[in-house]
Design a protein around this motif. Structure first.
Motif, PDB file in Angstrom:
ATOM      1  N   ALA A 312       0.826  -1.216   0.000  1.00 10.87           N
ATOM      2  CA  ALA A 312       0.000   0.000   0.000  1.00 10.87           C
ATOM      3  C   ALA A 312       0.856   1.259   0.000  1.00 10.87           C
ATOM      4  O   ALA A 312       0.937   1.967   0.995  1.00 10.87           O
ATOM      5  CB  ALA A 312      -0.931  -0.006   1.208  1.00 10.87           C
ATOM      6  N   VAL A 313       1.493   1.534  -1.137  1.00  6.50           N
ATOM      7  CA  VAL A 313       2.244   2.778  -1.283  1.00  6.50           C
ATOM      8  C   VAL A 313       1.744   3.593  -2.478  1.00  6.50           C
ATOM      9  O   VAL A 313       1.881   4.808  -2.504  1.00  6.50           O
ATOM     10  CB  VAL A 313       3.756   2.484  -1.443  1.00  6.50           C
ATOM     11  N   HIS A 314       1.130   2.913  -3.461  1.00  3.63           N
ATOM     12  CA  HIS A 314       0.624   3.625  -4.635  1.00  3.63           C
ATOM     13  C   HIS A 314      -0.448   4.643  -4.234  1.00  3.63           C
ATOM     14  O   HIS A 314      -1.133   4.487  -3.209  1.00  3.63           O
ATOM     15  CB  HIS A 314       0.030   2.636  -5.629  1.00  3.63           C
ATOM     16  N   GLN A 315      -0.608   5.658  -5.097  1.00  2.00           N
ATOM     17  CA  GLN A 315      -1.557   6.732  -4.822  1.00  2.00           C
ATOM     18  C   GLN A 315      -2.847   6.609  -5.636  1.00  2.00           C
ATOM     19  O   GLN A 315      -3.800   7.350  -5.382  1.00  2.00           O
ATOM     20  CB  GLN A 315      -0.894   8.085  -5.123  1.00  2.00           C
ATOM     21  N   LYS A 327       9.181 -11.563  -6.487  1.00  2.00           N
ATOM     22  CA  LYS A 327       8.918 -10.129  -6.582  1.00  2.00           C
ATOM     23  C   LYS A 327       7.558  -9.843  -7.209  1.00  2.00           C
ATOM     24  O   LYS A 327       6.967 -10.698  -7.877  1.00  2.00           O
ATOM     25  CB  LYS A 327      10.011  -9.448  -7.399  1.00  2.00           C
ATOM     26  N   VAL A 328       7.121  -8.602  -6.990  1.00  2.00           N
ATOM     27  CA  VAL A 328       5.942  -8.041  -7.643  1.00  2.00           C
ATOM     28  C   VAL A 328       6.367  -6.739  -8.295  1.00  2.00           C
ATOM     29  O   VAL A 328       7.060  -5.929  -7.666  1.00  2.00           O
ATOM     30  CB  VAL A 328       4.805  -7.749  -6.642  1.00  2.00           C
ATOM     31  N   LEU A 329       5.986  -6.528  -9.549  1.00  2.00           N
ATOM     32  CA  LEU A 329       6.119  -5.226 -10.181  1.00  2.00           C
ATOM     33  C   LEU A 329       4.719  -4.681 -10.402  1.00  2.00           C
ATOM     34  O   LEU A 329       3.862  -5.381 -10.960  1.00  2.00           O
ATOM     35  CB  LEU A 329       6.864  -5.325 -11.515  1.00  2.00           C
ATOM     36  N   SER A 330       4.479  -3.453  -9.957  1.00  2.00           N
ATOM     37  CA  SER A 330       3.132  -2.891 -10.036  1.00  2.00           C
ATOM     38  C   SER A 330       3.176  -1.461 -10.539  1.00  2.00           C
ATOM     39  O   SER A 330       4.070  -0.687 -10.192  1.00  2.00           O
ATOM     40  CB  SER A 330       2.451  -2.933  -8.673  1.00  2.00           C
ATOM     41  N   GLY A 331       2.193  -1.121 -11.373  1.00  2.00           N
ATOM     42  CA  GLY A 331       2.099   0.206 -11.941  1.00  2.00           C
ATOM     43  C   GLY A 331       0.814   0.891 -11.544  1.00  2.00           C
ATOM     44  O   GLY A 331      -0.230   0.260 -11.388  1.00  2.00           O
ATOM     45  N   LYS A 337       6.627   0.296  -9.395  1.00  2.00           N
ATOM     46  CA  LYS A 337       7.331  -0.105  -8.182  1.00  2.00           C
ATOM     47  C   LYS A 337       7.641  -1.595  -8.199  1.00  2.00           C
ATOM     48  O   LYS A 337       6.908  -2.392  -8.786  1.00  2.00           O
ATOM     49  CB  LYS A 337       6.495   0.237  -6.944  1.00  2.00           C
ATOM     50  N   MET A 338       8.712  -1.954  -7.488  1.00  2.00           N
ATOM     51  CA  MET A 338       9.100  -3.344  -7.300  1.00  2.00           C
ATOM     52  C   MET A 338       9.018  -3.672  -5.816  1.00  2.00           C
ATOM     53  O   MET A 338       9.459  -2.887  -4.966  1.00  2.00           O
ATOM     54  CB  MET A 338      10.518  -3.579  -7.813  1.00  2.00           C
ATOM     55  N   GLN A 346       8.700  -2.746  -0.142  1.00  2.00           N
ATOM     56  CA  GLN A 346       9.079  -2.141  -1.406  1.00  2.00           C
ATOM     57  C   GLN A 346      10.587  -2.186  -1.563  1.00  2.00           C
ATOM     58  O   GLN A 346      11.333  -1.858  -0.637  1.00  2.00           O
ATOM     59  CB  GLN A 346       8.596  -0.696  -1.487  1.00  2.00           C
ATOM     60  N   VAL A 347      11.054  -2.580  -2.760  1.00  2.00           N
ATOM     61  CA  VAL A 347      12.483  -2.708  -3.042  1.00  2.00           C
ATOM     62  C   VAL A 347      13.021  -1.475  -3.754  1.00  2.00           C
ATOM     63  O   VAL A 347      14.055  -0.932  -3.400  1.00  2.00           O
ATOM     64  CB  VAL A 347      12.765  -3.964  -3.886  1.00  2.00           C
ATOM     65  N   ARG A 348      12.294  -1.010  -4.783  1.00  2.00           N
ATOM     66  CA  ARG A 348      12.792   0.121  -5.561  1.00  2.00           C
ATOM     67  C   ARG A 348      11.687   0.676  -6.441  1.00  2.00           C
ATOM     68  O   ARG A 348      10.676   0.014  -6.684  1.00  2.00           O
ATOM     69  CB  ARG A 348      13.984  -0.287  -6.425  1.00  2.00           C
ATOM     70  N   ASP A 349      11.890   1.905  -6.913  1.00  2.00           N
ATOM     71  CA  ASP A 349      11.050   2.504  -7.948  1.00  2.00           C
ATOM     72  C   ASP A 349      11.768   2.358  -9.280  1.00  2.00           C
ATOM     73  O   ASP A 349      12.946   2.710  -9.400  1.00  2.00           O
ATOM     74  CB  ASP A 349      10.801   3.986  -7.677  1.00  2.00           C
ATOM     75  N   LEU A 350      11.060   1.861 -10.282  1.00  2.00           N
ATOM     76  CA  LEU A 350      11.621   1.799 -11.626  1.00  2.00           C
ATOM     77  C   LEU A 350      11.230   3.018 -12.445  1.00  2.00           C
ATOM     78  O   LEU A 350      11.990   3.486 -13.293  1.00  2.00           O
ATOM     79  CB  LEU A 350      11.170   0.523 -12.338  1.00  2.00           C
TER      80      LEU A 350
END
Length: 419
Positions: A312-315, A327-331, A337-338, A346-350
């Protein structure tokens, strides 16, 4: 569920620790929305709502083919080896030769938008014979295409082999393709009372989710509807399937995810916690991941129904994601985000500071995303096997939706029987 660090896919450490992966960005589809994105046998294939399908080289970003022919937005694609299948708002299914970029077949029959499709490859499954003995058989006997439409129905077609006769519908909507001589049409599956929004198929089993609030389970060979799964109180937007564990899952506008027993047709679990539409589902051996318009992803144990993590970091609403055992990649609006799926962190922002992320796919060391920034549509490609400036290793890109086997030879040995 317990994991050891040594269980990690070796490529995962590259994804985490390679801070400067090889990265290219290039324009795609003008300013249109990218509706579909796959990575297959060293090709990036993207489709958009402006009728176009493009094939790109992931290393250079060069356009290999522009597949022109659809007269409406393309909302579903699937590929295997050198064949691409696409479905459109123009109500047709098109089959393309990826080596030449030619459209070789056009199938009519649906009377509204084709919203979802899959290529179903033969695989070994356990079946019960007449004496009650469990035996292993390969189904389907040859690859099939399954399409789902806003016309409330699904259709099953044979996937043409290279060299098969070309066939192009003379009408955009043939009420019954079998009556006009389409040799590739197999079944017309009726029963839903609303648009078919999602489907998943393996072996002989097809699962479809509809705006009529139900999930249906079909025998893809006989066309029999085995179960009508009722319980959702709003439209069904997503389904996933595991025939080897005998369950399917569905996500709905009612905010729930349901896990269904394919042997009994009963609801094993109702997974609650999302507060709005669950539009996307993903399933791996250890994890069921749901993504919703409430800006969160949830990681579940598919066997027990236990909630593992809430991401729960996305806006904004989650627009795309993919996951594996690491891993999960989510847009979402503004970011890609990864996440570490095991820890829920959360690992990183792509990607950041973009207008929107429409699609993301990854395989091995490769990741591709479609987004909008500076009022233009772009594709980003990352190679996590390399640091910027390194010489490229002699490792060809691989892709999702494909395995390493050539089904055609084994299909020929199995014969043409459709039961």
């Amino acid at each position: 569920m317990t994991h050891r660090q040594s269980d990690r896919d070796p490529t995962y450490t590259r994804w985490v620790h390679n801070q400067h992966p090889k990265h290219i960005t290039f324009p795609a589809h003008d300013r249109s929305v990218v509706t579909c994105l796959i990575f297959t046998h060293g090709r990036i294939i993207s489709a958009s709502d402006n009728h176009s399908i493009h094939v790109y080289d992931p290393i250079t970003g060069n356009l290999i083919h522009s597949l022109d022919g659809h007269k409406g937005g393309v909302w579903s694609i699937a590929a295997t080896k050198n064949t691409l299948v696409s479905g459109s708002t123009d109500q047709t299914v098109r089959v393309w030769d990826l080596t030449t970029g030619r459209c070789t077949l056009v199938f009519g029959g649906h009377t509204s938008t084709i919203r979802c499709l899959e290529i179903v490859k033969p695989e070994w499954i356990d079946v019960e014979n007449e004496s009650g003995t469990i035996i292993r058989e390969k189904w389907p006997k040859r690859p099939l295409i399954v399409t789902g439409s806003r016309d409330h129905s699904l259709r099953v077609w044979s996937l043409p082999r290279p060299g098969d006769a070309e066939y192009k519908s003379t009408e955009e909507s043939e009420i019954d393709p079998s009556e006009v001589g389409n040799p590739y049409h197999r079944l017309h599956l009726k029963g839903h009372d609303g648009a078919v929004r999602a489907l998943a198929a393996q072996g002989r089993t097809l699962v479809s989710g509809s705006y009529d609030y139900t999930v249906r389970v079909w025998d893809i060979i006989s066309g029999t509807c085995r179960w009508v799964l009722e319980g959702h109180t709003h439209k069904v937007y997503s389904v996933v399937l595991d025939i080897h564990r005998n369950f399917a899952c569905s996500g709905s506008m009612d905010g729930t995810v349901r896990v269904w027993d394919l042997n009994t047709g009963q609801n094993r679990h109702t997974l609650q916690g999302h507060t709005s539409l669950v539009g996307l589902l993903g399933l791996s051996p250890s994890y069921l991941v749901s993504a919703a318009a409430d800006a969160t992803l949830k990681v579940w144990n598919p066997e027990s129904g236990e909630l593992q993590h809430t991401l729960a970091v996305h806006q904004g609403a989650i627009t795309c994601f993919q996951h594996d055992e690491d891993k999960v990649l989510s847009g979402s609006d503004g970011a890609l985000k990864m996440w570490d799926i095991r820890e829920g962190t959360q690992v990183r922002d792509l990607l950041t500071n973009v207008t929107g992320v429409w699609q993301v796919v990854f395989k091995g060391r490769w990741c591709i995303a479609a987004s909008n920034r500076d009022n233009a549509t772009v594709l980003d490609v990352w190679d996590f096997g390399m640091e910027e400036g390194d010489e490229r290793e002699d490792e060809p890109p691989d892709g999702i939706y494909d395995d390493d086997t050539d089904d055609e030879d084994s299909d020929q040995a199995e014969g043409e029987a459709m039961d």
